[in-house]
Scaffold this motif. Structure first.
Motif, mmCIF file in Angstrom:
data_model
loop_
_atom_site.group_PDB
_atom_site.id
_atom_site.type_symbol
_atom_site.label_atom_id
_atom_site.label_comp_id
_atom_site.label_asym_id
_atom_site.label_seq_id
_atom_site.Cartn_x
_atom_site.Cartn_y
_atom_site.Cartn_z
ATOM 1 N N ARG A 1 0.858 -1.184 0.000
ATOM 2 C CA ARG A 1 0.000 0.000 0.000
ATOM 3 C C ARG A 1 0.890 1.227 0.000
ATOM 4 N NH1 ARG A 1 -3.867 1.544 5.097
ATOM 5 N NH2 ARG A 1 -1.816 1.978 6.009
ATOM 6 N N LEU A 2 0.610 2.188 -0.881
ATOM 7 C CA LEU A 2 1.259 3.489 -0.812
ATOM 8 C C LEU A 2 0.419 4.350 0.114
ATOM 9 C CD1 LEU A 2 2.406 2.240 -3.498
ATOM 10 C CD2 LEU A 2 2.666 4.588 -4.303
ATOM 11 N N ALA A 3 1.025 4.824 1.200
ATOM 12 C CA ALA A 3 0.253 5.494 2.237
ATOM 13 C C ALA A 3 -0.497 6.717 1.721
ATOM 14 C CB ALA A 3 1.168 5.889 3.398
ATOM 15 N N GLY A 4 -0.062 7.284 0.608
ATOM 16 C CA GLY A 4 -0.726 8.462 0.057
ATOM 17 C C GLY A 4 -2.001 8.174 -0.695
ATOM 18 N N GLY A 5 -2.356 6.891 -0.900
ATOM 19 C CA GLY A 5 -3.648 6.608 -1.511
ATOM 20 C C GLY A 5 -3.640 5.683 -2.712
ATOM 21 N N CYS A 6 -2.579 4.906 -2.933
ATOM 22 C CA CYS A 6 -2.507 3.989 -4.063
ATOM 23 C C CYS A 6 -2.068 2.611 -3.584
ATOM 24 C CB CYS A 6 -1.520 4.499 -5.118
ATOM 25 S SG CYS A 6 -2.156 5.807 -6.197
ATOM 26 N N SER A 7 -1.942 1.705 -4.551
ATOM 27 C CA SER A 7 -1.475 0.352 -4.280
ATOM 28 C C SER A 7 -0.186 0.107 -5.061
ATOM 29 C CB SER A 7 -2.538 -0.664 -4.685
ATOM 30 O OG SER A 7 -3.731 -0.479 -3.950
ATOM 31 N N GLY A 8 0.479 -0.990 -4.734
ATOM 32 C CA GLY A 8 1.700 -1.361 -5.429
ATOM 33 C C GLY A 8 2.053 -2.794 -5.098
ATOM 34 N N SER A 9 3.226 -3.239 -5.535
ATOM 35 C CA SER A 9 3.652 -4.611 -5.250
ATOM 36 C C SER A 9 5.149 -4.733 -5.442
ATOM 37 C CB SER A 9 2.930 -5.601 -6.165
ATOM 38 O OG SER A 9 3.189 -5.323 -7.528
ATOM 39 N N PHE A 10 5.745 -5.657 -4.679
ATOM 40 C CA PHE A 10 7.130 -6.023 -4.926
ATOM 41 C C PHE A 10 7.177 -6.904 -6.169
ATOM 42 C CE2 PHE A 10 7.783 -5.464 -0.187
ATOM 43 C CZ PHE A 10 8.618 -4.368 -0.306
ATOM 44 N N VAL A 11 8.125 -6.610 -7.065
ATOM 45 C CA VAL A 11 8.254 -7.396 -8.289
ATOM 46 C C VAL A 11 9.675 -7.917 -8.486
ATOM 47 C CG1 VAL A 11 6.263 -6.451 -9.512
ATOM 48 C CG2 VAL A 11 8.447 -5.226 -9.602
ATOM 49 N N SER A 12 10.485 -7.869 -7.445
ATOM 50 C CA SER A 12 11.777 -8.552 -7.461
ATOM 51 C C SER A 12 12.204 -8.766 -6.020
ATOM 52 C CB SER A 12 12.847 -7.748 -8.226
ATOM 53 O OG SER A 12 13.566 -6.879 -7.373
ATOM 54 N N ALA A 13 13.206 -9.625 -5.847
ATOM 55 C CA ALA A 13 13.700 -9.931 -4.503
ATOM 56 C C ALA A 13 14.543 -8.805 -3.930
ATOM 57 C CB ALA A 13 14.512 -11.225 -4.548
ATOM 58 N N ASP A 14 14.812 -7.780 -4.740
ATOM 59 C CA ASP A 14 15.667 -6.673 -4.318
ATOM 60 C C ASP A 14 14.883 -5.375 -4.129
ATOM 61 O OD1 ASP A 14 18.263 -8.052 -4.321
ATOM 62 O OD2 ASP A 14 17.891 -8.260 -6.465
ATOM 63 N N GLY A 15 13.645 -5.513 -3.649
ATOM 64 C CA GLY A 15 12.879 -4.335 -3.260
ATOM 65 C C GLY A 15 12.282 -3.541 -4.390
ATOM 66 N N LEU A 16 12.298 -4.052 -5.623
ATOM 67 C CA LEU A 16 11.718 -3.321 -6.752
ATOM 68 C C LEU A 16 10.199 -3.311 -6.604
ATOM 69 C CD1 LEU A 16 12.505 -1.873 -9.433
ATOM 70 C CD2 LEU A 16 11.971 -4.041 -10.588
ATOM 71 N N VAL A 17 9.615 -2.143 -6.788
ATOM 72 C CA VAL A 17 8.187 -1.934 -6.566
ATOM 73 C C VAL A 17 7.543 -1.416 -7.845
ATOM 74 C CG1 VAL A 17 6.467 -0.566 -5.291
ATOM 75 C CG2 VAL A 17 8.489 -1.472 -4.109
ATOM 76 N N MET A 18 6.387 -1.968 -8.187
ATOM 77 C CA MET A 18 5.616 -1.507 -9.340
ATOM 78 C C MET A 18 4.365 -0.792 -8.857
ATOM 79 S SD MET A 18 4.024 -3.715 -12.542
ATOM 80 C CE MET A 18 2.875 -4.657 -11.516
ATOM 81 N N THR A 19 4.102 0.381 -9.430
ATOM 82 C CA THR A 19 2.866 1.105 -9.176
ATOM 83 C C THR A 19 2.567 1.933 -10.424
ATOM 84 O OG1 THR A 19 1.646 2.486 -7.580
ATOM 85 C CG2 THR A 19 3.931 3.126 -8.077
ATOM 86 N N ASN A 20 1.562 2.793 -10.338
ATOM 87 C CA ASN A 20 1.207 3.634 -11.483
ATOM 88 C C ASN A 20 2.061 4.893 -11.555
ATOM 89 O OD1 ASN A 20 -2.343 2.958 -11.257
ATOM 90 N ND2 ASN A 20 -0.856 2.044 -12.626
ATOM 91 N N HIS A 21 2.159 5.419 -12.760
ATOM 92 C CA HIS A 21 2.803 6.718 -12.962
ATOM 93 C C HIS A 21 2.046 7.792 -12.198
ATOM 94 C CE1 HIS A 21 4.018 10.398 -15.154
ATOM 95 N NE2 HIS A 21 5.121 9.746 -15.448
#
Length: 709
Positions: free
Chosen positions: A77-97
C-alpha cells in the motif's frame, strides 16, 4: 485545501457512476427484487475471508494458505492513496505513474521536468529518493472487535468517541511498541463497525525512483480517454524500497509473466480499494450527495480554473501546478459520474428496496426488534445534524479555506505540539505515537515550496472561506480583519520561514512552548484557526460520527445475522483481493474487445496533445512488434485506491497493472454489474517490450523477468 488534505478527500470519494439506463432497465424488468449477497465476480474480499468455495466451483482454483501468505507479502500500500507490489527480490516496486506524480514533480527542476521527460536510473546510485512516499507491507490481521466493543459498551456521544479513541490508541500503540519507525498499526472498522481488525504493517520510508515514462505516454489520450476504453497508456512507475541505505531484501514478490494474459483467463487484483458506499443507508447516500459531493464538486470546479490559469503563466508554473491539476481533472470526471447515479430515481428505488428488505427482516421478529431497534432513524437524524455543520467543517477542519502547503505544515506543527502533550490514548488519531513517523516524513520532506503558487491558491481559498462562512462570522473577522484575501495571502507566504526544514525541526522539537512563542505568520494563523476548527470537529464527532457509528454497527450486526460472512465489507483502504477474468463487453450492441495493441497506439496518435507521442515512441516504431498487447480489461471489481494494483494469474505471476476503470465502473461506489463494469490494466507484455525497446533499459527488464538484479 492543502494538497495532502485534498488527496485524502478525493481518495475517500473519488468513485462515481453513470448507471441511468441500466438501473431503469433492471427495475422495469424486476431484476432487483432479489439481489444475491455478491454477484459473480463481485467483491473486494479481505485475505482472511476469501470466497474459496466460489473460486473452486467456478474456476477450479483453490487459493491455499501458502498462496495467500505469498500474495499478502508481495502486495503493498502506498500510504498516500494507491497500491503497489514487490516485483523482485531486491525491493523493486511496481505502481502507477499517476501514483508517483507527486514524487516526479518534487524532484523535478526547471532544467529537468520528469513529468515531461522519462526518468531512468541506469545504476543504483542514480535512484533518487522520493520525499514523501511511504510503502506499507501487511504483516498480520488481528480481530480486536471484543476489545473495542467492551470499551464503548453503553456509551454515546462524546463519551463514545472518547472511549473508542482511547481503546484504539492503546491497541495501536501496543502493536507498534517502540518500533513505530518500522511498524505501522491501524485499527480498521469493517462492515461499518460490525468488526474491528488490527492491521500491522512494515513501514518503508526510504523509497527511491527507478523508472518512469513521460506523462504523455502514461496518460496518453488525456481527459477524452480517461475512464474509457480502448486505451493506450503506459501508466507505470518502478520504485525501490531501501533499508539501512541498501535495497531491501524482499523474498515475497510477484514474478513477471512477459507473455501477459489471454482472453478468458482467471485474474486476481490485489490492492487497497479506498472507499465504497455499497452498504450505506438511503439517508447516508442522500447526505453524501447533498452535503459532501455537490459542494466538493463545485469547489474542485473552481479550483480547476485557478490551477488552469496559473499553469498558463509559463513552463515553471505549469510544472508547479501540473500534479494537482491532473488530480482535480480526474476527480471532477469521476464525481460527475457518481452524481449522475445519485440523481437517478431508479437507483434510489433499488436502494430503498434493499433497505426495506432488511428492515422487514428485523421487524418480523420481536427479539430482533428489541436487539436492533431502528438504527435507520438514528442515521437520518445524525445526517440532518451534519447538514447544519457541513460548511464550517469543510472550510475550517478539512482545510478548504486555507489551501497552502505552508498552512498544512503550520497546522501539523501546532496540533502536533498540543496533541503530543496529552496521553497517547487521548490524542487525535494522526498524532498518536504509532502515526508520528508518517507525520514527520511530511513535516521534514525536502519537497520544494513554491511561493508564487502558494500565494495564488491561498488567496483563492481565503476568498472561498469568506464567501462560505460570511463576512461577519467571527472566525472570518479574526482571519482576514480588514485585509483582502490576496494581500493576506502574500503577507503570510512571504513572511513565513516554514519552507525551511531546519525551522520546522526547531519548532517540532521545541513543542508547545516553541510554537506559542513563534512569530511566524503561518504559525500564528494556525493557532488562530485551531480553536474554531476543533470546536466544529468535536460537534461532528459527538453529534454525527458517534450516532452514525453506533447505528451502523447495529445494521452491520443485523446483516451478519442474516447473511453471515457471505458478504464482503465496504472498501476501507485495506488489502483486498478481487477475482475476475479478461473479458470485453457490449456497448450499445457492439462488442468491445478486451485488448488493445501497439499498432492502435500509432493509429490513434495525432501529433497534438493529448494524443501526441513522445519522441522515444516515434523513433522506436520500426523496432516494436506492433502486435504486442498494450492495455486490457477484466471483470475484476475495483475502485479508487486500486491504482497501482498488480493483476496476477493463478500462479501468482504479474500479467498486468491496474490503472483505471471504464466509464461504467464509476458506479462501483454503490453497485457492481459484471456485464459492464471493467477494470483497465497495462499488459505485462507491453511493459517489458516498452522498457526494452523504447527506453533501452535492459537492466530493469532483466530484473523484472528474472526477479532479481
Amino acid at each position: 485545501m492543502t494538497r495532502c488534505r485534498l488527496r485524502a478527500t478525493i481518495a475517500a470519494l473519488s468513485t462515481g457512476g453513470r448507471l441511468m439506463l441500466r438501473w431503469r432497465v433492471m427495475v422495469a424488468l424486476g431484476l432487483l427484487a432479489a439481489v444475491p449477497a455478491a454477484w459473480a465476480g463481485e467483491g473486494m474480499w479481505t485475505l482472511d475471508n476469501l470466497p474459496v468455495k466460489t473460486l473452486q466451483e467456478k474456476y477450479g482454483f483453490t487459493p491455499g494458505a501458502a498462496w495467500v501468505r505469498h500474495v499478502q507479502g508481495a502486495a503493498l500500500r502506498l500510504a498516500g492513496g494507491c497500491s503497489g507490489s514487490f516485483v523482485s527480490a531486491d525491493g523493486l516496486v511496481m505502481t502507477n505513474h499517476h501514483c508517483a506524480n507527486e514524487c516526479l514533480a518534487q524532484i523535478s527542476t526547471p532544467q529537468k521536468n520528469y513529468m515531461a521527460q522519462a526518468f531512468i536510473a541506469r545504476s543504483e546510485k542514480d535512484e533518487v529518493r522520493c520525499p514523501e512516499i511511504e510503502l506499507n507491507q501487511l504483516l498480520a490481521i488481528t480481530d480486536v472487535t471484543a476489545q473495542v466493543n467492551a470499551a464503548t459498551a453503553g456509551k454515546s456521544g462524546a463519551d463514545f468517541i472518547k472511549a473508542q479513541r482511547a481503546v484504539i490508541g492503546n491497541i495501536e500503540n501496543a502493536c507498534a511498541g517502540k518500533d513505530a519507525r518500522n511498524l505501522r498499526c491501524e485499527v480498521v472498522s469493517l462492515y461499518h463497525g460490525g468488526r474491528y481488525d488490527l492491521y500491522k504493517y512494515k513501514r518503508y520510508q526510504d523509497v527511491r525512483l527507478v523508472f518512469a515514462p513521460q506523462q504523455a505516454i502514461a496518460f496518453f489520450g488525456g481527459d477524452p480517454d480517461n475512464f474509457n476504453f480502448p486505451r493506450y497508456d503506459l501508466d507505470v512507475t518502478f520504485l525501490r524500497a531501501y533499508e539501512h541505505g541498501q535495497p531491501a531484501h524482499t523474498p515475497d514478490f510477484f514474478k513477471f509473466n512477459p507473455a501477459g494474459p489471454k482472453a478468458g483467463e482467471l485474474t486476481f487484483v490485489v490492492g487497497n480499494p479506498g472507499s465504497t458506499m455499497r452498504n450505506y443507508t438511503v439517508a447516508q447516500l442522500k447526505s453524501l450527495r447533498d452535503d459532501r459531493l455537490l459542494p466538493l464538486y463545485g469547489y474542485l470546479s473552481e479550483m480547476r480554473g485557478v490551477l488552469w490559469e496559473y499553469s498558463r503563466r509559463g513552463p515553471e508554473q505549469a510544472q508547479q501546478a501540473g500534479d494537482e491539476l491532473f488530480g482535480v481533472d480526474n476527480s471532477i470526471k469521476a464525481f460527475t459520474g457518481q452524481l449522475q447515479t445519485l440523481n437517478d430515481p431508479a437507483f434510489w428505488a433499488y436502494k430503498q428496496k434493499q433497505e426495506d428488505a432488511l428492515k422487514a427482516w428485523v421487524d418480523a421478529d420481536a427479539k430482533r426488534r428489541a436487539e436492533y431497534g431502528d438504527p435507520w432513524a438514528s442515521i437520518a437524524r445524525a445526517e440532518q445534524v451534519y447538514a447544519g455543520l457541513a460548511t464550517p467543517y469543510r472550510m475550517l477542519e478539512r482545510g478548504q479555506g486555507f489551501d497552502a502547503r505552508l498552512f498544512q505544515i503550520a497546522r501539523a506543527l501546532v496540533r502536533g505540539a498540543i496533541e503530543r502533550a496529552k496521553p497517547n490514548a487521548e490524542r487525535l488519531p494522526p498524532y498518536r505515537d504509532s502515526n508520528l513517523p508518517a507525520l514527520e516524513q511530511f513535516l521534514f520532506s525536502t519537497a520544494p515550496v513554491h511561493p508564487q503558487f502558494e500565494r495564488t491558491t491561498l488567496a483563492w481559498s481565503l476568498e472561498k472561506l469568506r464567501q462560505a462562512l460570511g463576512v461577519d462570522t467571527p472566525i472570518v473577522q479574526q482571519v482576514l480583519g480588514k485585509q483582502a484575501p490576496s494581500a493576506l495571502a502574500a503577507q503570510l507566504v512571504d513572511g513565513s520561514k516554514l519552507a525551511s526544514i531546519a525551522e520546522r525541526r526547531k519548532l517540532w522539537a521545541g513543542g508547545l512552548k516553541a510554537v506559542e512563542a513563534s512569530h511566524d505568520p503561518m504559525i500564528r494563523l494556525a493557532l488562530k484557526v485551531d480553536p474554531a476548527a476543533r470546536a466544529v470537529r468535536k460537534q461532528v464527532e459527538d453529534e454525527v460520527d458517534a450516532p452514525l457509528r453506533k447505528a451502523s454497527e447495529l445494521i452491520a450486526r443485523a446483516q451478519f445475522a442474516r447473511l453471515g460472512t457471505s458478504i464482503y465489507p465496504d472498501a476501507t483502504f485495506t488489502l483486498r483481493l478481487s477475482y475476475g477474468q479478461v473479458k470485453g463487453w457490449d456497448e450499445h450492441g457492439k462488442p468491445v474487445p478486451p485488448f488493445t495493441h501497439f499498432s492502435g497506439l500509432y493509429q490513434r496518435a495525432t501529433g497534438s496533445d493529448p494524443f501526441k507521442l513522445p519522441a522515444d515512441w516515434i523513433n522506436a516504431r520500426g523496432k516494436l512488434d506492433l502486435r504486442t498487447p498494450f492495455d486490457f480489461v477484466t471483470t475484476n471489481d475495483i475502485i479508487g485506491g486500486n491504482s497501482g494494483s498488480p493483476v496476477i494469474n493463478r500462479q501468482g505471476e504479474v500479467v498486468g497493472l491496474i490503472f483505471d476503470g471504464n466509464i461504467h465502473s464509476l458506479g462501483g461506489a454503490f453497485w457492481y454489474d459484471a456485464r459492464l463494469n471493467r477494470a483497465v490494466a497495462v499488459d505485462s507484455a507491453a511493459l517489458i517490450e516498452a522498457i526494452r525497446t523504447v527506453y533501452g533499459d535492459q537492466k530493469l527488464a532483466a530484473e523484472l523477468v528474472n526477479g532479481k538484479r
